[in-house]
Design an enzyme around this catalytic site. Sequence first.
Site, PDB file in Angstrom:
ATOM      1  N   SER A 177      42.568  28.838  41.730  1.00  0.00           N
ATOM      2  CA  SER A 177      41.165  28.914  42.151  1.00  0.00           C
ATOM      3  C   SER A 177      40.681  27.721  42.951  1.00  0.00           C
ATOM      4  O   SER A 177      39.717  27.850  43.714  1.00  0.00           O
ATOM      5  CB  SER A 177      40.265  29.099  40.917  1.00  0.00           C
ATOM      6  OG  SER A 177      40.428  28.018  40.012  1.00  0.00           O
ATOM      7  N   HIS A 205      41.349  35.890  41.363  1.00  0.00           N
ATOM      8  CA  HIS A 205      41.026  35.728  42.785  1.00  0.00           C
ATOM      9  C   HIS A 205      41.946  36.535  43.704  1.00  0.00           C
ATOM     10  O   HIS A 205      41.848  36.411  44.923  1.00  0.00           O
ATOM     11  CB  HIS A 205      41.075  34.248  43.155  1.00  0.00           C
ATOM     12  CG  HIS A 205      40.072  33.422  42.431  1.00  0.00           C
ATOM     13  ND1 HIS A 205      38.768  33.289  42.856  1.00  0.00           N
ATOM     14  CD2 HIS A 205      40.168  32.705  41.275  1.00  0.00           C
ATOM     15  CE1 HIS A 205      38.110  32.516  42.007  1.00  0.00           C
ATOM     16  NE2 HIS A 205      38.935  32.152  41.041  1.00  0.00           N
ATOM     17  N   LYS A 239      34.175  39.243  41.021  1.00  0.00           N
ATOM     18  CA  LYS A 239      34.477  38.543  42.267  1.00  0.00           C
ATOM     19  C   LYS A 239      34.623  39.587  43.376  1.00  0.00           C
ATOM     20  O   LYS A 239      33.630  40.095  43.871  1.00  0.00           O
ATOM     21  CB  LYS A 239      35.701  37.662  42.076  1.00  0.00           C
ATOM     22  CG  LYS A 239      35.473  36.559  41.037  1.00  0.00           C
ATOM     23  CD  LYS A 239      36.683  35.693  40.854  1.00  0.00           C
ATOM     24  CE  LYS A 239      36.414  34.554  39.881  1.00  0.00           C
ATOM     25  NZ  LYS A 239      36.144  35.013  38.487  1.00  0.00           N
TER      26      LYS A 239
END
Length: 388
Positions: A177, A205, A239
């Site tokens: 990250s 992610h 996300k």
Amino acid sequence: MFPDLADQLRAREQQGLRRFRQIVESPQASHVTIDGHDYLAFSSNDYLGLANHPDLIHSICEGAQHYGVGAGASHLINGHSTAHHILEETLAQFTGFPRALLFSTGYMANIGVVTALAGREDAIFADKLNHASLNDAALLSRAKFIRYSHLDLAALEQRLADSNARRKLVISDAVFSMEGDIAPIKQLIALCEKYHALLLLDDAHGFGVLGQQGRGSLFLPDSESVHSPNIVYMATLGKAAGVFGAFVAAQADVVETLIQSARSYIYTTATPPLLSHALLTSLKLIELDEWRREALLQNIAQLKNDLLSSCWKLLPSSTPIQPLLIGESHEAVRISRALRERGILVPAIRPPTVPRGKARLRISLSTTHQPHDILRLTQALNELTLDS
């Protein structure tokens, strides 16, 4: 009453490490309003621009009409709704695993998985640049906590070979990250299979962004062992997916073990069913809108090209996370503030989130960023380079 706390806060501020919250008054997007001022934002994990998508807003309203607002109970009491169940089945199919299990957050998912699968007689092997939630989970498990240097597979293999633990669990970010780089997943899987270890892969992610149809890091061309029984796959849904929550996908026995033993799953109220209903729409957009990932790649390429002459260098990353290494915390904060004065939001990342001397600007790119947005950022950075 506690003067030592005030002293600690002053020391943190003097070191350039004190953090402050800012109140966003607009929907999450590439342009946001904070305290009445409009900013161009490179500070969000909304990589595909779905957080304010009209189809998701419609699905939220539809879900509220059908399921109400709150779940009202934990999953194991009376809070596991049809919406949760359908989403779990859809996520399992989407990621190629037999079963999936919803968690409230990625942090809670990692805590739940690690503490359910490892204990005092076990060993956990962790990349030194893993997310804090993985580190905290390892400490809570009371297993032997063995860390290896970032992406150092030779060191990992040596530690696995030397271990006589009852159960071995390797934990790693898929996309790191704060670095933006990608773990060597195929090689990690091979090591885990060789040494009879489980692999917890945190793809917070990567899910939605990487791999075929956005199915995540396991679907990258060089990660061909998606169906390995050794994998426990975790991804977040707030996300790239644009909503909220997280899930774990794995073999049926692993998921059933989590249902029975993961305390962060058992002892908390289920997420609102309307979120799961909206996430079904999000998954369709992730799967079908290939143009979103193509736009991201174009934005990444433009940023890299425009910053070639900068004295601050981007760390090697092919993902929407583009860290610009500055060095000292005070300097990173100064540049971040200078950008803010120009109407551009880029967060300064400082210790303890990153090692000392490696403070950086964490540039987060989104599908919704336009070429002129990136040009505005890079021109500002290049001006600040000349002023340094």
